[in-house]
Design an enzyme around this catalytic site. Sequence first.
Site, PDB file in Angstrom:
ATOM      1  N   SER A 120       0.825  -1.200   0.000  1.00 24.75           N
ATOM      2  CA  SER A 120       0.000   0.000   0.000  1.00 24.75           C
ATOM      3  C   SER A 120       0.868   1.263   0.000  1.00 24.75           C
ATOM      4  O   SER A 120       1.662   1.454  -0.922  1.00 24.75           O
ATOM      5  CB  SER A 120      -0.973  -0.042   1.191  1.00 24.75           C
ATOM      6  OG  SER A 120      -1.981   0.937   1.071  1.00 24.75           O
ATOM      7  N   ASP A 175     -10.106  -4.980  -4.014  1.00 25.02           N
ATOM      8  CA  ASP A 175      -9.535  -3.968  -3.121  1.00 25.02           C
ATOM      9  C   ASP A 175     -10.461  -2.743  -3.065  1.00 25.02           C
ATOM     10  O   ASP A 175     -10.656  -2.067  -4.073  1.00 25.02           O
ATOM     11  CB  ASP A 175      -8.148  -3.564  -3.627  1.00 25.02           C
ATOM     12  CG  ASP A 175      -7.357  -2.761  -2.611  1.00 25.02           C
ATOM     13  OD1 ASP A 175      -7.976  -2.007  -1.830  1.00 25.02           O
ATOM     14  OD2 ASP A 175      -6.126  -2.874  -2.598  1.00 25.02           O
ATOM     15  N   HIS A 209      -8.042  -5.323   0.403  1.00 27.10           N
ATOM     16  CA  HIS A 209      -6.782  -4.595   0.625  1.00 27.10           C
ATOM     17  C   HIS A 209      -5.964  -5.353   1.662  1.00 27.10           C
ATOM     18  O   HIS A 209      -5.896  -4.978   2.834  1.00 27.10           O
ATOM     19  CB  HIS A 209      -7.083  -3.165   1.085  1.00 27.10           C
ATOM     20  CG  HIS A 209      -5.891  -2.247   1.005  1.00 27.10           C
ATOM     21  ND1 HIS A 209      -5.290  -1.924  -0.187  1.00 27.10           N
ATOM     22  CD2 HIS A 209      -5.194  -1.593   1.974  1.00 27.10           C
ATOM     23  CE1 HIS A 209      -4.281  -1.099   0.043  1.00 27.10           C
ATOM     24  NE2 HIS A 209      -4.206  -0.892   1.347  1.00 27.10           N
TER      25      HIS A 209
END
Length: 233
Positions: A120, A175, A209
């Site tokens: 991320s 995600d 995610h």
Amino acid sequence: MCGNNMSAPLPAAIVPAARKATAAVIFLHGLGDTGQSWADAFRAIRLPHIKYICPHAPIMPVSLNMRMAMPSWFDIYGLHPDSGEDEAGIKGASESIKALIEQEVKNGIPSHRIILGGFSQGGALSLYTALTTHQKLAGVVALSCWLPLRQSFPQAAANNANKDMHVLQCHGDADPLVSFEFGNQTAKMMRTLISPTNVTFRSYRDLPHSYCCEEMMDIKRFIEKQLPPISDE
């Protein structure tokens, strides 16, 4: 002040090599996390000649989360392609990561035996750093992320040492935070900045995610290929 408080050496969770370390993986966690969770993940797929370094981001207020203070490499205003960006914070954080790479070089591991990676926000920082450093790297592992300050490229990468580096980019197709399409757009842009055949983009069905076992096995195979044992180990 965002991202500019990292002049001191970054603390890190470290998984030492089981024998002499001849290579290293430097992996940057995501927003609100610490390096420890990723050190634990890499411990499960460790290779005996590799040292795994998972630094901890400093605590700072994050605009995306109502200015709450949390571990963050730089400030984040939004997670969409058109969101504003903390240019000074991103560049400052990148310099800290370059210093961490240089520290490992001083410890005896050449930069071309170092893989940089992250998840991320950490993955975003790893891509930006690899494209703007003069240090030749073994490759990048970029998970569920994007390329920051993409409007500054290709100029920002004009003198980049990593035009031929290998990149493994992974993204879950479910995600909800960093959209799969944003990740896919990032992979397409990466193919215009470095050798396009060296960019691998892998998707994971129904993955949010986060990361999964299949992804970690893909990462292990990538590391094995880019950082093989050498004869003097």
